[in-house]
Design a protein around this motif. Structure first.
Motif: not given
Length: 568
Positions: A265-272, A297-313
RNA sequence: CGGGGUGUAGCUCAGUUUGGUAGAGCACUGCCUUCGGGAGGCAGGGGCCGCAGGUUCAAAUCCUGCCACCCCGACCA
């Protein structure tokens, strides 16, 4: 086999509850029937295919020196309590009680039983390494069984477990199993890839999955054609961009974006373009606070990799809308990194995000976004990590050319387990020095019944299944047309006898039916080769041949049919 | 576990809104005709309309409860 002695039970219509093509065709071809959710009976036709897969697996495992055993499907809770999994394993474990109220489970896997077997039978390092395997029914009480035997609750699995004195020996066996799995899947005639895999909660150092490639596959794999790199996208790392970040050109400004919440929505609204946006996801932190994850904005989260980050529950948990508003003072749709750290969130940016300049992000004020934002000028340089799923065109992690994303069905999985079970269950041998040593383990699985479904997902057309020869329930379909004519009947019987005598697995459709019905059935059940005996051809001493995937039939001289088929 | 949907012949589905003797196509049995791409005719067999209560002179149909199955999500690894 004669059709009159082998009821086909094919269905013309597709049962309403079958969603994927393999499930539909297995029902229509009369291979399986559902008994209850996730439980299937294998009919004679389906069982022939299942046995073929099983036999290939058995031959190659034996060839690799593995030893076949057969362990009980029902296992005492004691062993699972010893390994600690009686508590850890969730409701997927089917728990039972016998008449004395003693607890048991129906085995979803056999690490405990085989480790117990090992510690009772093997005493000395001289007896190592050893690799026990079985082909046996497993039960996992899946929350949502679906896709027929693809994700059933009860299924047939080959599981193997190896035991070693040291990691080096384990690695050798692992490589042997890797090679053995390649041989197995090559023999099935299926297109597959071995890919690096996440070891998940089982742990261990190294793991590969074997994927049958099919567009309908549930898993995505990243493959590099140039280097041969292949990994499950859950695991595939994305490399930080190599080029320098572009210099800022725009000034940061706050813009009103009423009612615009999603990136689209924001992308279309601002033309960016979406790739110039930063998407801010908020998850629970390991220390009880919130962690903001920044993605392009065009990428998606990888939950497996993210879970390995020490700050993430662990496990990864998205923060609730209420908690985000309460702590960060802004709803989901307008979050952004600028000023977020000051509000108490840990901010982690994906590498691709740190490479952006003049980007758009939420203003942390409902209904507003910022544009022309730049790192180092408008906001401090971020802490970076690899958070995103790789996409087609990304560079291969080994630096060799672009990745392609393909879909796959996981049919095999090999692990270096390590000492998780041998430690917990005291599986030890005496070494050369007479010292007790805890052994190290590998485990190696193949979903035998799933291979059957995967083969169909990969090999079918509008008419039905197109079996690769090694898996086909029969090799040759023999159809007689106008079999009521004595010459035809006699010629068909004669050819059938000759095919049988020469060891060809032939299905002789001797039913008194119209030709169209027989052709349709033979194509539905997917027999690779078809011979037709008819008065027309017989006059000239000819028999018609058509391969299941061929466009048109050809004719063969009656005398050379068998020799010709044997050469195929 | 949450949301949605569906349960009627072996399969695919009508019929339920508006209560009134259970239907079609395919499949199955017999006979006849037909026969190189899922034939046609005639005659049949097959139903606890998911289950249990309730309302009613009367329930597949209305009401209540339960069960099963499917889809989406969460969960699990």
């Amino acid at each position: 086999m004669r059709a009159t002695r082998f009821p086909l039970s094919t269905l013309r219509e597709t049962p309403a509850d079958a969603e994927v093509i393999s499930h539909q065709l297995m029902l229509r071809a009369g291979m399986i029937r559902r008994l209850a959710s996730g439980l299937y009976t294998w009919l004679p036709l389906g069982l022939r295919v299942l046995r073929r897969v099983e036999q290939i697996v058995r031959e190659e495992m034996n060839r690799a020196g593995a030893l076949e055993v057969l362990m009980p499907a029902v296992q005492p809770a004691e062993l699972w309590q010893e390994s600690g999994r009686w508590e850890k394993y969730g409701p997927e474990l089917l728990r039972l009680q016998d008449r004395h109220s003693r607890p048991f489970c129906f085995g979803p896997t056999h690490e405990e039983v085989v480790t117990d077997l090992f510690r009772r039978e093997i005493r000395s390092y001289k007896q190592l390494p050893v690799n026990y395997y079985q082909i046996q029914t497993k039960f996992r009480d899946e929350i949502r069984p679906r896709f027929g035997v693809m994700r059933a609750r009860e299924f047939l699995m080959k599981d193997a477990y190896s035991f070693h004195l040291d990691g080096e020996c384990l690695s050798r066996e692992y490589e042997l199993m890797h090679a053995t799995y390649c041989r197995i899947f090559e023999r099935t005639g299926l297109a597959f890839r071995a890919v690096e895999a996440d070891t998940g909660a089982i742990g261990g150092s190294l793991s590969h999955e074997f994927m049958v490639l099919a567009d309908s596959g549930e898993d995505a794999v990243a493959v590099c054609a140039e280097s041969g790199y292949a990994a499950n996208v859950e695991l595939a790392p994305s490399l930080p961009p190599q080029s320098p970040r572009a210099a800022p050109e725009e000034a940061m400004e706050e813009v009103a974006t009423p009612e615009q919440r999603t990136i689209a929505e924001v992308s279309a609204f601002l033309g960016v373009e979406a790739s110039q946006h930063i998407k801010t996801l908020v998850v629970e932190g390991r220390d009880g606070g919130l962690v903001a994850l920044l993605l392009r904005g065009d990428h998606s989260l990888n939950e497996v990799k993210t879970e390995k980050h020490p700050a993430v529950a662990v496990p990864l948990a998205f923060a609730s809308a209420e908690r985000v508003e309460a702590v960060l003072g802004c709803p989901f749709g307008s979050l952004g990194p600028v000023g977020l750290a000051e509000r108490g969130a840990v901010v982690i940016a994906d590498y691709a995000v740190a490479h952006l300049s003049d980007f758009v992000c939420g203003a942390n004020r409902e209904g507003y976004h910022l544009r022309g934002v730049n790192w180092g000028r408008d906001i401090a340089e971020p802490e970076c990590a690899d958070l995103r799923e790789v996409v087609a065109g990304d560079p291969s992690p080994d630096g060799a050319g672009p990745l392609v994303i393909r879909r796959g069905i996981e049919v095999g999985h090999i692990f270096q387990l390590g000492e998780t079970y041998s430690e917990a269950m005291a599986a030890k041998v005496l070494d050369e020095a007479g010292e007790e040593r805890t052994v190290t383990m590998g485990c190696y699985g193949i979903g035998v019944s799933r291979v059957v479904a995967a083969a169909i997902e990969q090999n079918h057309d509008a008419q039905g299944i197109c079996w690769p020869g090694p898996l086909a329930p029969f090799q040759v379909a023999l159809v007689a047309i106008k079999a009521e004519q004595p010459e035809v009947h006699e010629a068909a019987e004669d050819l059938y006898a000759e095919l049988m005598a020469s060891g060809i697995d032939v299905f002789y459709d001797d039913r008194d039916l119209r030709p169209g019905v027989k052709f349709a059935d033979m194509e539905l059940i997917g027999i690779p080769h078809r011979l037709v005996v008819s008065p027309r051809g017989l006059q000239e001493g000819l028999v018609e041949y058509k391969g299941r995937c061929d466009e048109a039939p050809i004719t063969l001289a009656r005398e050379e049919v068998v020799a010709w088929l044997k050469s195929r």
